[in-house]
Structure formats: C-alpha cells, structure tokens
Design a protein around this motif. Structure first.
Motif, short mmCIF file in Angstrom:
data_model
loop_
_atom_site.label_atom_id
_atom_site.label_comp_id
_atom_site.label_asym_id
_atom_site.label_seq_id
_atom_site.Cartn_x
_atom_site.Cartn_y
_atom_site.Cartn_z
N ASN A 2 0.84 -1.19 0.00
CA ASN A 2 0.00 0.00 0.00
C ASN A 2 0.87 1.24 0.00
OD1 ASN A 2 -2.18 -1.74 0.34
ND2 ASN A 2 -2.01 -1.66 2.55
N GLU A 3 0.41 2.27 -0.72
CA GLU A 3 1.14 3.53 -0.72
C GLU A 3 0.15 4.67 -0.92
OE1 GLU A 3 4.89 3.89 -2.87
OE2 GLU A 3 4.18 5.79 -3.67
N PHE A 4 0.35 5.74 -0.16
CA PHE A 4 -0.43 6.96 -0.39
C PHE A 4 0.42 8.17 -0.05
CE2 PHE A 4 -1.32 5.96 4.05
CZ PHE A 4 -1.31 7.20 4.68
N THR A 22 -5.24 16.32 4.74
CA THR A 22 -5.89 15.01 4.63
C THR A 22 -4.83 13.97 4.30
OG1 THR A 22 -7.91 16.07 3.86
CG2 THR A 22 -7.69 13.72 3.45
N ALA A 23 -4.87 12.86 5.05
CA ALA A 23 -3.89 11.78 4.86
C ALA A 23 -4.61 10.49 4.50
CB ALA A 23 -3.06 11.61 6.12
N GLY A 24 -4.98 10.38 3.24
CA GLY A 24 -5.62 9.16 2.74
C GLY A 24 -6.85 8.77 3.54
N ALA A 25 -6.98 7.47 3.83
CA ALA A 25 -8.13 6.93 4.55
C ALA A 25 -8.17 7.38 6.01
CB ALA A 25 -8.10 5.41 4.48
N PHE A 26 -7.09 7.99 6.50
CA PHE A 26 -7.05 8.44 7.90
C PHE A 26 -7.74 9.78 8.08
CE2 PHE A 26 -3.40 5.61 7.34
CZ PHE A 26 -3.73 4.65 8.27
N GLY A 27 -8.14 10.41 6.99
CA GLY A 27 -8.89 11.67 7.06
C GLY A 27 -8.01 12.84 7.45
N THR A 28 -8.64 13.84 8.06
CA THR A 28 -7.95 15.06 8.46
C THR A 28 -6.99 14.78 9.60
OG1 THR A 28 -9.82 16.39 7.78
CG2 THR A 28 -8.23 17.43 9.25
N VAL A 29 -5.76 15.27 9.46
CA VAL A 29 -4.72 15.14 10.48
C VAL A 29 -4.20 16.54 10.79
CG1 VAL A 29 -2.42 14.22 10.94
CG2 VAL A 29 -4.06 12.85 9.65
N ASP A 127 6.98 2.42 6.17
CA ASP A 127 7.82 3.63 6.12
C ASP A 127 6.92 4.83 5.86
OD1 ASP A 127 10.15 2.19 6.35
OD2 ASP A 127 10.88 2.63 4.35
N ILE A 128 7.20 5.92 6.57
CA ILE A 128 6.54 7.19 6.28
C ILE A 128 7.64 8.22 6.12
CG2 ILE A 128 4.95 8.98 7.05
CD1 ILE A 128 3.53 6.85 8.73
N THR A 129 7.76 8.75 4.90
CA THR A 129 8.77 9.76 4.59
C THR A 129 8.09 11.10 4.46
OG1 THR A 129 10.02 8.10 3.36
CG2 THR A 129 10.57 10.40 2.94
N ILE A 130 8.65 12.12 5.13
CA ILE A 130 8.08 13.47 5.08
C ILE A 130 9.20 14.47 4.82
CG2 ILE A 130 6.78 15.25 6.32
CD1 ILE A 130 5.55 13.07 8.04
N ALA A 131 8.95 15.42 3.93
CA ALA A 131 9.91 16.49 3.64
C ALA A 131 9.14 17.80 3.49
CB ALA A 131 10.69 16.19 2.37
N ARG A 132 9.83 18.89 3.65
CA ARG A 132 9.21 20.21 3.49
C ARG A 132 9.31 20.64 2.03
NH1 ARG A 132 9.19 22.80 8.76
NH2 ARG A 132 8.36 21.16 10.08
N GLU A 133 8.19 21.11 1.49
CA GLU A 133 8.12 21.60 0.12
C GLU A 133 7.48 22.98 0.12
OE1 GLU A 133 9.26 19.97 -2.52
OE2 GLU A 133 9.71 18.07 -1.52
N LYS A 134 7.84 23.79 -0.86
CA LYS A 134 7.26 25.13 -0.98
C LYS A 134 5.75 25.02 -1.15
CE LYS A 134 7.85 29.43 -3.53
NZ LYS A 134 8.09 30.33 -2.47
N ASN A 142 5.14 23.47 3.26
CA ASN A 142 4.22 22.42 3.68
C ASN A 142 4.99 21.14 3.90
OD1 ASN A 142 2.10 24.22 3.42
ND2 ASN A 142 1.44 23.43 1.43
N SER A 143 4.40 20.23 4.67
CA SER A 143 4.98 18.91 4.89
C SER A 143 4.34 17.94 3.91
CB SER A 143 4.73 18.46 6.32
OG SER A 143 5.35 19.34 7.23
N VAL A 144 5.15 17.37 3.02
CA VAL A 144 4.65 16.44 2.01
C VAL A 144 5.16 15.05 2.37
CG1 VAL A 144 4.66 15.86 -0.44
CG2 VAL A 144 4.60 18.26 0.27
N GLY A 145 4.24 14.09 2.47
CA GLY A 145 4.62 12.76 2.92
C GLY A 145 4.20 11.66 1.99
N THR A 146 4.91 10.55 2.10
CA THR A 146 4.57 9.32 1.39
C THR A 146 4.60 8.19 2.41
OG1 THR A 146 5.64 10.13 -0.62
CG2 THR A 146 5.22 7.77 -0.49
N ALA A 147 3.49 7.46 2.48
CA ALA A 147 3.39 6.31 3.37
C ALA A 147 3.43 5.05 2.52
CB ALA A 147 2.09 6.37 4.16
N THR A 148 4.32 4.12 2.89
CA THR A 148 4.52 2.90 2.12
C THR A 148 4.43 1.69 3.05
OG1 THR A 148 6.05 4.12 0.72
CG2 THR A 148 6.08 1.75 0.50
N GLY A 149 3.76 0.66 2.59
CA GLY A 149 3.67 -0.57 3.37
C GLY A 149 2.41 -0.62 4.20
N ASP A 150 2.48 -1.37 5.28
CA ASP A 150 1.32 -1.61 6.15
C ASP A 150 1.22 -0.51 7.21
OD1 ASP A 150 -0.87 -2.92 7.21
OD2 ASP A 150 0.35 -4.25 8.46
#
Length: 196
Positions: A2-4, A22-29, A127-134, A142-150
């Motif tokens: 899974n990845e979002f 909004t973080a995928g199926a987890f809704g507003t964070v 894994d959850i990777t987060i970096a700052r993007e303009k 802003n904080s832009v993230g990618t969640a991979t795996g379970d």
C-alpha cells in the motif's frame, strides 16, 4: 504494498499554529503547538505539541523549549500511553543518531534524512517519509509525505507529530554542535531524551 501521499499545510491561528491536511483513509490530520506569547520570554517553559485527527490516536509530545521544543527531556504519549525514546548522542551519522521509539511492543526508528527537515519513520513493514516543500500558496513550507507498506493510524500519528519538534540533535551537524557545546560549557549531568 500500500502507498499513499499526503500534504500538511501550515496554519496559524490566534492561540495555536501548526500543520493540517488530509492523509488518505485516515482523514484530516492536525499537528498543533500553542503560539508563543510576546511577553513570554522564559526558555524553561515546556511546550506541548499535539497530533490528532479523524482516524488517528491523539499523540502528545512535551519538552522544554520555545517555540519548537527539542529532544531534551522529551515525553511522548499515544492516547496517554508513554512511548520510550532514545538516541545515540555520540554517533556521528544521521542514521546512527536515529531516534528509537518503542510503543506497545513495536520498535520504530525516526531518521533525519537531510535538507528541508526531511525524515523517515520506519518500522518493520512500514515507512513514512516526510519532507518540506514550498507551499502552492507561496507562503511557507508544507509537509509532504509518502506512506509505504502496512501503515496504520499509530504510525502516521507518530510520524507527523515530529513535524513541529526541533530534531536538529539527530543530524550530523547537530552532533558536531553538541560536541562543541560540551567542550565550551561542560555540565555535571546531562538529562537525556525521555528522562524524568
């Protein structure tokens, strides 16, 4: 596998500031920290950072420091349950200085990856990777993230709460600065991460 992807935008209100999205199926964070009062010049006050949302547990990080607390004497709670924190303050590389977290039998590593406050929260299978993007609005980063795996709700909550924590001590440059400061201003004792 899974990845979002998700994006947390900066916000600033009268009483608090932080990041929300909004973080995928987890809704507003939302990750929030109380705004520093102009008259509050004390550096010894503890600051509380909160991460919560529609489908994630409440995570609270408390430590000394304003406006962004660091890792010294930090306490992390997931729905009121303490999380064990530690890192090797004598290591020289970012990966070796990773913040180790243990919560209800799960072991995590929070590794600062470099520029733009990039970091990855890693546990077996996720894994959850987060970096700052303009920001697209042109204001701030802003904080832009990618969640991979379970990835589950606890993983996401732990990863996003550190977006408002000063993680400088987990970097190689942080190691050099800490070593220099120990030489210049030695202390008789050093209360590390998670101590009371």
């Amino acid at each position: 596998m899974n990845e979002f992807m998700f994006e947390l935008e900066q916000f600033s209100a009268k009483e608090e500031e932080g990041r929300s999205g909004t973080a995928g199926a987890f809704g507003t964070v939302t990750v929030s920290v109380p705004r520093r009062k102009f008259r509050d010049k004390s550096l010894g006050n503890s600051t509380e950072i909160r991460a919560d949302g529609e489908h994630i547990p409440e995570v609270v990080y408390r430590a000394v420091g304003r406006p962004r607390p660091g890792l010294r004497d930090g306490r992390l709670l997931v729905d009121g349950t303490p999380v064990d924190l530690s890192f090797n303050r004598n290591a020289l590389r970012n990966k070796s200085r990773a913040l180790q977290l243990t919560h209800q039998g799960r072991a995590y590593a929070y590794i600062v990856t470099g520029n733009r406050k990039g970091a990855v929260l890693r546990r077996a299978g996720a894994d959850i990777t987060i970096a700052r993007e303009k920001s697209t609005s042109g204001r701030g980063l802003n904080s832009v993230g990618t969640a991979t795996g379970d990835v589950d709700a606890v993983d996401l909550a732990l990863a996003v709460v550190f977006e408002e924590v000063d993680t400088f001590d987990l970097t190689s440059f942080g190691a050099a600065t800490t070593a220099f400061n120990r030489i210049v201003t030695p202390r008789t004792h050093d209360s590390g991460v998670g101590s009371e």
